[in-house]
Scaffold this active site. Sequence first.
Site, PDB file in Angstrom:
ATOM      1  CE  LYS A 203      -3.745   2.324   2.463  1.00  0.00           C
ATOM      2  NZ  LYS A 203      -4.611   2.299   3.658  1.00  0.00           N
ATOM      3  NE  ARG A 213      -5.991   9.690   3.010  1.00  0.00           N
ATOM      4  CZ  ARG A 213      -4.769   9.952   2.616  1.00  0.00           C
ATOM      5  NH1 ARG A 213      -4.465  11.171   2.169  1.00  0.00           N
ATOM      6  NH2 ARG A 213      -3.831   9.025   2.651  1.00  0.00           N
ATOM      7  CE  LYS A 226      -3.731   8.228   6.368  1.00  0.00           C
ATOM      8  NZ  LYS A 226      -4.866   7.285   6.312  1.00  0.00           N
ATOM      9  CE  LYS A 257      -6.599   1.961  -0.881  1.00  0.00           C
ATOM     10  NZ  LYS A 257      -7.289   1.964   0.421  1.00  0.00           N
TER      11      LYS A 257
END
Length: 331
Positions: A203, A213, A226, A257
């Site tokens: 990811k 989000r 992140k 992803k």
Amino acid sequence: MITGKYPSLRLRRGRKNDWSRRLIQENNLTPNDFILPIFVIDGKNKKIPIKSMPGVYRYTLDKLSYLVDKAIKAGLPMIALFPYTEKKKKKKNLTGTEALNEDNLICKSLQLIKQKYKNEIGIMCDVALDPYTSHGHDGLLNSGYVLNDETIEVLVRQSLLQAQMGCDVLAPSDMMDGRIGRIRKSLDKNGYQMTQILSYAAKYASSFYGPFREAVGSKNLLKGNKKNYQMDFRNSNEALREVALDIKEGADMVMVKPGLPYLDIIRLVKDNFKLPVIAYQVSGEYSLLTNGIRNDLIDKNVIIESLVAFKRAGANAIVSYYADRLDKILK
């Protein structure tokens, strides 16, 4: 006048007629290739559009039966549940405790669906804290850094709770090191040996997640980024290391992803490990495709082309927001 010899092998011979093209197709799409994401919200009799994702909605629990009926009728093997946690009702906090609430939206959804449908369709649940934290991160935060081991303690409890409520496929999407092994041990110890784990093994810290989000209510809450736990999009070998570790720890399937910008990663994983690989056609990809085209036959072909790319790269299945419209897209 054409001079010289014709080639003895003409690949265009196989492309001349429709029947011939269909005969030698290498990849195709069926409903079995799709997982439908569903966003759930509190309340009654609500279907709320997500502005950045035309055609995608948040639904209250009393609307779930309609969605599951439609998914089963379409032949989809699995749905994926995601909660919209309202900040106004004080269900978000620094440690994401709502994830461990037996009466949270996901737990209630699982009970409702399993009671009515048993095993007619599989249910996948996201294992992460970002829908529940007031800072929008996937784990416990300390001075801008997401704590690994402390977060895993919460994720193990969240996974076990979801398994107890009937989840078939747990999907840890947090990217903490070592969480698959800890979750697998907890499930086995508590009698859930047959609950599957679909690890978001590769990811990436991507710019394609914005509409999602918004869908789960964390977009305007996220503090920083992140990048200290999700992967650098410049790296590919690192994805193989992540997948290898998760397989060793007990993952049954792995996720790559986002999707289209990472077709090379899907192929790398498939070629190296030969296990089920799931691709996620994420919200940003969906929004770009949907907002950039009109609703006619040519546009359907654009969607199909993007979806077949996942199969061509080696994906076994695709999480896609188009999955509830396959009757129109694949017709």
